[in-house]
Scaffold this motif. Sequence first.
Motif, PDB file in Angstrom:
ATOM      1  N   ARG A 211    -103.432  44.121  95.908  1.00 55.26           N
ATOM      2  CA  ARG A 211    -103.020  44.961  97.049  1.00 55.26           C
ATOM      3  C   ARG A 211    -103.550  44.371  98.328  1.00 55.26           C
ATOM      4  N   GLU A 213    -103.900  45.366 102.457  1.00 55.78           N
ATOM      5  CA  GLU A 213    -103.633  46.375 103.480  1.00 55.78           C
ATOM      6  C   GLU A 213    -103.836  45.748 104.828  1.00 55.78           C
ATOM      7  N   HIS A 218     -99.373  48.908 103.554  1.00 56.09           N
ATOM      8  CA  HIS A 218     -99.849  48.482 102.232  1.00 56.09           C
ATOM      9  C   HIS A 218     -98.787  47.600 101.586  1.00 56.09           C
TER      10      HIS A 218
END
Length: 786
Positions: A211, A213, A218
């Motif tokens: 992931r 951000e 995101h």
Amino acid sequence: MFAGLLVLAGTLAMGTHLAVNQAEQRLDRLGVEGQSAAWRQTLANEWQRMRAEATAVTRNEALIGAMRADAGISTYADPLYNRLRAGGIADRIVVLDAQGTVRYDSDGTRGERVPLADAALADGRFHEGLHHVPGERIYAGLAIPVYRGGNPIGSVVQLRDLSTSALESMAEAIGGRAALLDSRGPLALTAPFSMSLSLSGRLQEQAAAGRVELDGRHSQVVYLPLTPYAAERPTANVVLSRDLTESVATQNLINALTYAAAFLVLVLIAGGLYLWLGRTLRPMQQAMKTLDRIGHGEFHTDLRVDSRVTEIARLQQVTQTMAQRLGRILEVEEENARLAFRDALTDLPNRRLLLEHLEHAIHTVNRTRRHAALLLIDLDNFKTLNDTCGHSAGDRLLQALAQRFTARLRDQDIVARLGGDEFVALLEELSPDRSQAGVDAQRIAGELLKAMREPVRIDDIEHVMSGSIGITLFPRGYDTPEELLKQADFAMYQAKHQGRNAVRFYDPAMQRTLLREAELERNLRQALGREELVIHLQPQVDPEGRILGAEALMRWPQLDGTWISPGEFIPVAEHTGQILEIGRLALLQACQTLRAWQGRPGLEDLPISVNLSPHHLRQARLMDEVTGILEETGAAAQRLHIEVTESVMADASPQLIANLEALRARGVALALDDFGTGYSSLGYLKRLPLDVLKIDRSFVQDIEHDADDANIVATIAAIAHNMGLSLIAEGVENEAQRDFLVRHGCQRFQGYLYHHAMPVADFEALVADGPGRANQADCEPRGPTE
Ligand code: C2E
Ligand code: CA
Ligand code: CA
């Protein structure tokens, strides 16, 4: 319990956290799987297209022919390349000979190994796979073997640069961005993509997801390994990035809801647990409180046995039983204690309790200076009754008398039974004045005797009892309970000797006084009934002896021609209440006299002062009485003066003040008598509606010798002057006194220097004769007749 809750809470929190985490991981795994599939499909499409155009090589006789020859082949390879390129099939072609040496490269000669080609040459079949030029490009490649006469003469490798359409279509397919990456860095990217790469720009050997951000957005980044044909490990990655902001928000919401739900469940569990524990513990707490109260001697309990937990119910049961048992024990003890201080037959206090009360009363009288009386009551004929009618009748008679005695006395008084037919009454809070206290004690004793004489009916026989009462008054000095009982007992014996149904005092002087008072009271009642008492008048004069008015003084003439002094009968009359009758008589006679003087020169202007007792002045019907007499006689209210002693201030009730004001309003002047002897406070002088101050005799007496008295008289004169009151001096007996008074502004006198009190007729004659010092007609009362 708390620990259990904590573990529960921990487990729940962890479970929730794991569930949330797993959901994320699943999302990542799905991302990896989905994108690998998409990538594989993209590659398959490339290869599919290349295969479809394989004939462009296998049937290209010109190129094959040229490959057999040693001559250059670009004349034939270039058109092929152009065609494939234009068709979007390949971006580069490489032609190799049977030894694997590059004979043509649309990118120019590079001399690189092409393992795909080696494989195709080795087994004579098509081979497809990835071809990687480190730091430059990654291709999807199809190696096509070229035969001539059954012998492999080389191969043609079609290479499709993945950074072109493959990457674009991949990005499009996932709705995100795509990049190619090898250990030297990014090879190609769609759109601005650098950030996600720079964050995790390392070569991944396995498919992985992560992931990223950035700026509140995101992304999910998926790395797929790219392994070149015949290589042992991946040398490059395709990196795919997808915006997950929306789904992350959704996921976060779901997470938050999950956490909230978990928390709610926890709260519900904890609440339930608390309630359950409370239900179990409350009965225990109540039992504990009850035990605590029992510890403090409080045995009444409303504890119920209602717990569903057996042990607790047992605790409740035991506590309840304990409270009840202890309570009963206490009751028995209290009853015993009560019996110890009570007479069992009559329930009156017994000797023991009486002695305690007496002890207490002795302390109280010494403090308050009010008198108390101890009365010993003995039945005269009880023994006879007991012998003839039996003990049970005797008992019932004693009970009946006990009730009557209690009923006749005030609440603060005590009746006790000493045993046999002896009772004792203790009367407290009698008057501070000893003879008044004696009068009151005697009156109460009389009532008790009367109560005794009322017939008692037992077994249908009426019994009439009589008794004797001995009284002792205290304080007398160093009293003790035993001493006082002895005195009362002694007095009681004397009463018995005197004849039945009698009252005697222990104190002989008191006994004499009371006898004399009783006699006086009897005689006075008679005299009043016959209106034998008459007023005499003592003139009030100015410095020259001119008569200005008179004070009415009561005289009680005796048969032998003497007079009983008001100083003797007035105090008795105050005790017996006869003072009201005396006051009424004085008012009546004064008013009759005033009426008779109307129209008689020299007399008609003279006022008469009447003395009224404080007791009289407090009567609610005083005004009716005065108004009635004024109307009945027709006397002018302006001629009537009333003398009030300072002692009224001891109890200046609203009724008293109202009476004085009403008298004043009616025109009656008020004089303050005996001023300076009692409650000499200037405060009440202002409150009372007064006209005249009378300087008391006692100050005038010593005026010449006593500097203090002289000062007091001077001060009184100044006060009267300041308050606008007129001033009369009483008891002026010589000229020196008169002169002193004149010097201090006093202009009115009453005293033997001028006149004694005299009968009204004498007074009238005196006025008719004009001023003078004719004392011969004066009549002063003699002292007590002895
Ligand atoms: P009091 O009101 O202070 O009256 C003055 C008393 O002083 C009278 O005594 C009077 O005879 C006496 N006195 C007058 N001039 C002289 C004097 O120069 N020297 C001396 N030593 N005494 C003088 P009395 O008449 O014996 O009265 C005594 C008290 O009895 C009065 O004192 C008054 O308080 C009360 N009293 C008299 N008559 C009545 C009445 O009708 N009703 C009420 N409630 N009390 C009365
Ligand atoms: Ca007076
Ligand atoms: Ca006086």
